[in-house]
Design a protein around this motif. Structure first.
Motif, PDB file in Angstrom:
ATOM      1  N   HIS A  65       0.836  -1.196   0.000  1.00 46.12           N
ATOM      2  CA  HIS A  65       0.000   0.000   0.000  1.00 46.12           C
ATOM      3  C   HIS A  65       0.880   1.258   0.000  1.00 46.12           C
ATOM      4  O   HIS A  65       2.092   1.187   0.183  1.00 46.12           O
ATOM      5  CB  HIS A  65      -0.912   0.002   1.221  1.00 46.12           C
ATOM      6  CG  HIS A  65      -1.681  -1.268   1.397  1.00 46.12           C
ATOM      7  ND1 HIS A  65      -2.660  -1.683   0.520  1.00 46.12           N
ATOM      8  CD2 HIS A  65      -1.594  -2.238   2.345  1.00 46.12           C
ATOM      9  CE1 HIS A  65      -3.154  -2.832   0.922  1.00 46.12           C
ATOM     10  NE2 HIS A  65      -2.525  -3.199   2.031  1.00 46.12           N
ATOM     11  N   ILE A 173       1.208  -9.334   1.235  1.00 48.80           N
ATOM     12  CA  ILE A 173       0.650  -7.982   1.265  1.00 48.80           C
ATOM     13  C   ILE A 173       1.240  -7.242   2.460  1.00 48.80           C
ATOM     14  O   ILE A 173       1.440  -7.826   3.534  1.00 48.80           O
ATOM     15  CB  ILE A 173      -0.889  -8.015   1.312  1.00 48.80           C
ATOM     16  CG1 ILE A 173      -1.468  -6.622   1.053  1.00 48.80           C
ATOM     17  CG2 ILE A 173      -1.421  -8.623   2.601  1.00 48.80           C
ATOM     18  CD1 ILE A 173      -2.891  -6.632   0.559  1.00 48.80           C
ATOM     19  N   SER A 183      -3.488  -4.409   5.614  1.00 50.65           N
ATOM     20  CA  SER A 183      -2.769  -5.652   5.320  1.00 50.65           C
ATOM     21  C   SER A 183      -3.230  -6.779   6.228  1.00 50.65           C
ATOM     22  O   SER A 183      -3.397  -7.922   5.784  1.00 50.65           O
ATOM     23  CB  SER A 183      -1.262  -5.421   5.464  1.00 50.65           C
ATOM     24  OG  SER A 183      -0.815  -4.452   4.536  1.00 50.65           O
ATOM     25  N   TYR A 194      -3.617 -14.613   0.410  1.00 47.67           N
ATOM     26  CA  TYR A 194      -2.397 -14.043   0.982  1.00 47.67           C
ATOM     27  C   TYR A 194      -1.818 -14.988   2.028  1.00 47.67           C
ATOM     28  O   TYR A 194      -2.387 -15.179   3.110  1.00 47.67           O
ATOM     29  CB  TYR A 194      -2.688 -12.680   1.605  1.00 47.67           C
ATOM     30  CG  TYR A 194      -3.289 -11.708   0.624  1.00 47.67           C
ATOM     31  CD1 TYR A 194      -2.508 -11.146  -0.380  1.00 47.67           C
ATOM     32  CD2 TYR A 194      -4.646 -11.385   0.667  1.00 47.67           C
ATOM     33  CE1 TYR A 194      -3.053 -10.270  -1.310  1.00 47.67           C
ATOM     34  CE2 TYR A 194      -5.199 -10.497  -0.256  1.00 47.67           C
ATOM     35  CZ  TYR A 194      -4.403  -9.959  -1.243  1.00 47.67           C
ATOM     36  OH  TYR A 194      -4.940  -9.106  -2.169  1.00 47.67           O
ATOM     37  N   ALA A 197       1.946 -11.590   5.311  1.00 46.01           N
ATOM     38  CA  ALA A 197       1.571 -10.179   5.430  1.00 46.01           C
ATOM     39  C   ALA A 197       2.539  -9.463   6.355  1.00 46.01           C
ATOM     40  O   ALA A 197       3.052 -10.039   7.321  1.00 46.01           O
ATOM     41  CB  ALA A 197       0.139 -10.021   5.946  1.00 46.01           C
ATOM     42  N   CYS A 199       2.474  -6.077   8.657  1.00 40.87           N
ATOM     43  CA  CYS A 199       1.638  -5.025   9.239  1.00 40.87           C
ATOM     44  C   CYS A 199       2.567  -4.136  10.074  1.00 40.87           C
ATOM     45  O   CYS A 199       2.825  -4.411  11.249  1.00 40.87           O
ATOM     46  CB  CYS A 199       0.534  -5.636  10.083  1.00 40.87           C
ATOM     47  SG  CYS A 199      -0.472  -6.844   9.165  1.00 40.87           S
TER      48      CYS A 199
END
Length: 304
Positions: A65, A173, A183, A194, A197, A199
């Motif tokens: 992102h 992600i 995420s 996914y 991840a 975060c």
């Protein structure tokens, strides 16, 4: 010893940067005005790793992102970036991480909060947390539509147009702040898509921390229940979480500690299935995230 690993990764990235040719640095593809149902038009900055254009191999994909803040300071909000391409080159040079395609999804300006706030958290929130979120939305929350597009049409397009490894074990992600929440949302809601991840400095207050109040018990219980209902067993998945202790990150510890306890209660092994790190003195900004990104990549994206 963690600081030694970070310094080594940064050194390796510097070696690649100073000695490599332009081809050695990978190639960017910029896509503007990408239509996405129920959302403002999206924009993508895609990084293809060195060797992509001269070979036939397939690559894992990392979706990130705030794509405008990943690569080029001239395109960023604050003239500073994650340097995600440099961090990936360093991770590759370590021999522990396969080259990845990085898909940076730009945030849609003023609509960023509505696009990244997890819909299921917003829907379940009550009292002070809900009021604090309402004060910031400025319109309908769009994260469910964003996730539908990320896991559906966007992934399908990337898998069609590029040589990817499309399985969940090869699909990651990642984001920071509200992008960290998004995420985690994607990781929990789409476990079939996914497998990993990141975060980073997740904004657990989910609104202005001053409006929510420090260590809001309603919000802590909300996050705990959210993870309890959706996390499940690791099943080969992997998750990175972290925060600093300065600026906005100073508010995150009580929430993160409750979430860490939930992971342990659900049978996730720290260091194997998830990591939750605290960076003393680190602020809530791109330079801090860039500094630890080689470490994040080195663990999250490594082959077991």
């Amino acid at each position: 010893m963690r600081w030694l690993a970070v310094l080594l990764a940064v050194f390796l990235a510097g070696c690649v940067t100073s000695q490599g040719t332009k081809a050695d640095m990978g190639r960017f593809v910029e896509l503007e005005q990408v239509a996405a149902a129920g959302l403002p038009d999206q924009r993508l900055s895609i990084w293809l790793p060195p060797g992509y254009d001269s070979g036939t191999r397939r690559y894992p994909v990392l979706y990130m992102h705030d794509g405008h803040n990943l690569f080029d300071p001239a395109k960023s909000n604050f003239n500073k970036v994650w340097a995600a391409d440099r961090a990936m080159l360093a991770a590759m040079a370590s021999g522990k991480v396969q080259p990845h395609i990085i898909v940076g999804i730009w945030a849609p300006g003023a609509d960023r909060y509505r696009q990244y706030l997890p819909q299921s958290i917003y829907d379940a929130a009550e009292g002070t947390p809900r009021a604090a979120m309402e004060a910031m939305t400025g319109g309908p929350v769009m994260s469910r539509a964003y996730l539908d597009w990320l896991a559906g049409p966007l992934k399908q397009r990337i898998d069609r147009d590029y040589r990817t490894q499309p399985g969940r074990e090869s699909t990651t992600i990642m984001g920071s702040s509200m992008g960290g929440l998004m995420s985690c949302y994607a990781f929990l809601e789409r476990p079939e898509v996914y497998g990993r991840a990141g975060c980073v400095s997740s904004h657990w207050p989910a609104a202005d921390p001053r409006a929510v109040g420090e260590a809001n018990p309603e919000l802590i219980a909300l996050w705990d229940g959210w993870f309890a209902a959706r996390l499940g067993k690791p099943d080969g998945r992997r998750l990175w979480m972290d925060h600093g202790t300065a600026t906005l990150d100073q508010y995150y510890a009580p929430y993160q500690q409750a979430i860490d306890a939930r992971f342990a209660a659900q049978g996730w092994a720290e260091g194997k299935d998830y990591r939750s790190e605290v960076y003393e003195g680190a602020e809530h900004e791109e330079n801090a995230w860039a500094q630890r990104l080689p470490e994040i990549f080195g663990w999250l994206l490594s082959e077991r």
